[in-house]
Design an enzyme around this catalytic site. Structure first.
Site, short mmCIF file in Angstrom:
data_model
loop_
_atom_site.label_atom_id
_atom_site.label_comp_id
_atom_site.label_asym_id
_atom_site.label_seq_id
_atom_site.Cartn_x
_atom_site.Cartn_y
_atom_site.Cartn_z
N GLY A 154 61.00 7.29 21.40
CA GLY A 154 60.78 7.63 22.80
C GLY A 154 59.57 6.90 23.38
N CYS A 155 59.32 7.04 24.77
CA CYS A 155 58.36 6.35 25.36
C CYS A 155 56.91 7.19 24.90
CB CYS A 155 58.22 6.17 26.63
SG CYS A 155 58.82 7.63 27.61
N TYR A 156 57.01 8.46 25.20
CA TYR A 156 55.92 9.26 24.91
C TYR A 156 55.50 9.20 23.37
CZ TYR A 156 55.79 11.47 29.47
OH TYR A 156 55.66 11.81 30.88
N THR A 158 56.14 7.12 21.05
CA THR A 158 55.27 5.77 20.59
C THR A 158 53.82 5.68 21.11
OG1 THR A 158 57.42 4.84 21.09
CG2 THR A 158 55.54 3.25 21.44
N ALA A 159 53.54 5.98 22.42
CA ALA A 159 52.20 6.20 22.79
C ALA A 159 51.31 7.19 21.92
CB ALA A 159 51.79 6.63 24.16
#
EC number: 1.2.1.38
Length: 326
Positions: A154-156, A158-159
């Site tokens: 997911g995007c969060y 990954t960050a």
């Protein structure tokens, strides 16, 4: 040349991935697909996204005939579809022998017990799930190369994980605290009043209950406190993370931990200098900035990515290129 089928190509992530694959000399697009009942079937991608007017491809309905054509012609399929849709499609294409890159959350947890709570369904394919690898590209490249079932993070996560994983051996038992802000494209293309640009105001959501919290915790091997926020900008994520490090940790120890990214071309790390979302938008990059207080033992690290790129489409492309050794 590897042929890639993209299912769910009408959404923000699917369209972005289409543009990325189209630009790759060693990849070709086998086809772009949407569901049989989609209002976008038969339309040109450029009709939905004029910015991609250079891509002369239409969106085809994913019929049984289309699925058979994908199996016959494609080397890999990318699923930019709802979790419950990817659940079935990923297993079906995997069992046909194709490499599957799933952008949903349907294969991110190895434990089937997680799915009813966080995704609202029982996982029906434990044998396929057992083969799935978490596609955090900078950390799991060997595993991505060796399997045909890749769950793109997911995007969060990954960050957050890009910032936290180098620190794993320096963390105490105290939960890292992650506050992250995402642009409205993270909510998808479907029209909803609360994500209408004129309605959006910076606000937290999913407090102490967002499905990305256990995803981050599972991959980090430690519980975290994660609070996402919706920001009034189109794309990008900025995660600001506060962590307590073990007594005796020095600034040099932190710098040494982050040196793991010295040979990672898409990750930039800076000490005492913090990233901006604008610097990573429309790029596949992750920018990290950190500062450590040796007296208190607390470190603050900020991570900036484009949610549609490094947080989705470009990381899927990274995994495709790793898998096929391109």
């Amino acid at each position: 040349m590897k042929n890639i089928a993209i299912i769910g190509a009408s959404g923000y992530t699917g369209a972005q991935l289409t543009a990325l694959v189209h630009a790759e000399s060693e990849l070709s697009i086998q086809g772009l697909y949407v569901s049989e009942n989609s209002l976008d079937k038969g339309r040109a991608l450029a009709d939905l996204y004029p910015v991609y007017s250079h891509i002369d491809l239409a969106l085809s309905p994913l019929t049984e005939e289309a699925k058979a054509k994908i199996v016959a012609e494609a080397d890999a399929v990318v699923l930019a579809t709802e979790h419950s849709v990817s659940l079935h499609l990923a297993a079906w294409f995997y069992n046909q022998g194709l490499a599957v890159f799933d952008l949903s959350g349907a294969y991110r947890f190895s434990d089937v017990a997680q799915y009813p709570k966080w995704y609202g369904f029982e996982h029906e394919y434990p044998e396929v799930l057992a083969k799935a690898v978490y596609g955090l590209a900078e950390w799991n490249a060997k595993e991505v190369a060796a399997t045909k079932m890749i769950a793109v993070p997911g995007c969060y996560p990954t960050a957050s994980l890009t910032a936290l994983k180098p620190l794993k051996n320096l963390l105490t038992s105290a939960y890292p605290v992650i506050n992250a802000v995402s642009g409205v494209t993270g909510a998808g293309r479907k029209a909803q009043l609360h994500t209408s640009f004129c309605e959006v105001s910076l606000t937290p959501y999913g407090v102490l209950g967002h499905r990305h919290q256990p995803e981050i915790a599972t991959q980090l091997g430690q519980e975290v406190i994660f609070t996402p926020h919706l920001g009034n900008f189109k794309r990008g994520i900025l995660a600001t993370i506060t962590v307590q490090l073990k007594p005796g940790t020095t600034t040099a120890d932190v710098a040494a931990a982050y040196s793991v990214y010295d040979q990672a071309p898409l990750v930039t790390v800076k000490q005492n200098q913090f990233p901006k979302v604008d610097d990573v938008v429309l790029t596949p990059n992750c920018h990290l900035g950190w500062k450590f207080d040796e007296n208190s033992g607390y470190l603050v690290v900020a991570s900036a990515i484009d949610n549609l790129m490094k947080g989705a489409a470009s990381q899927a492309l990274q995994c495709i290129k790793i898998h096929f050794n391109l």
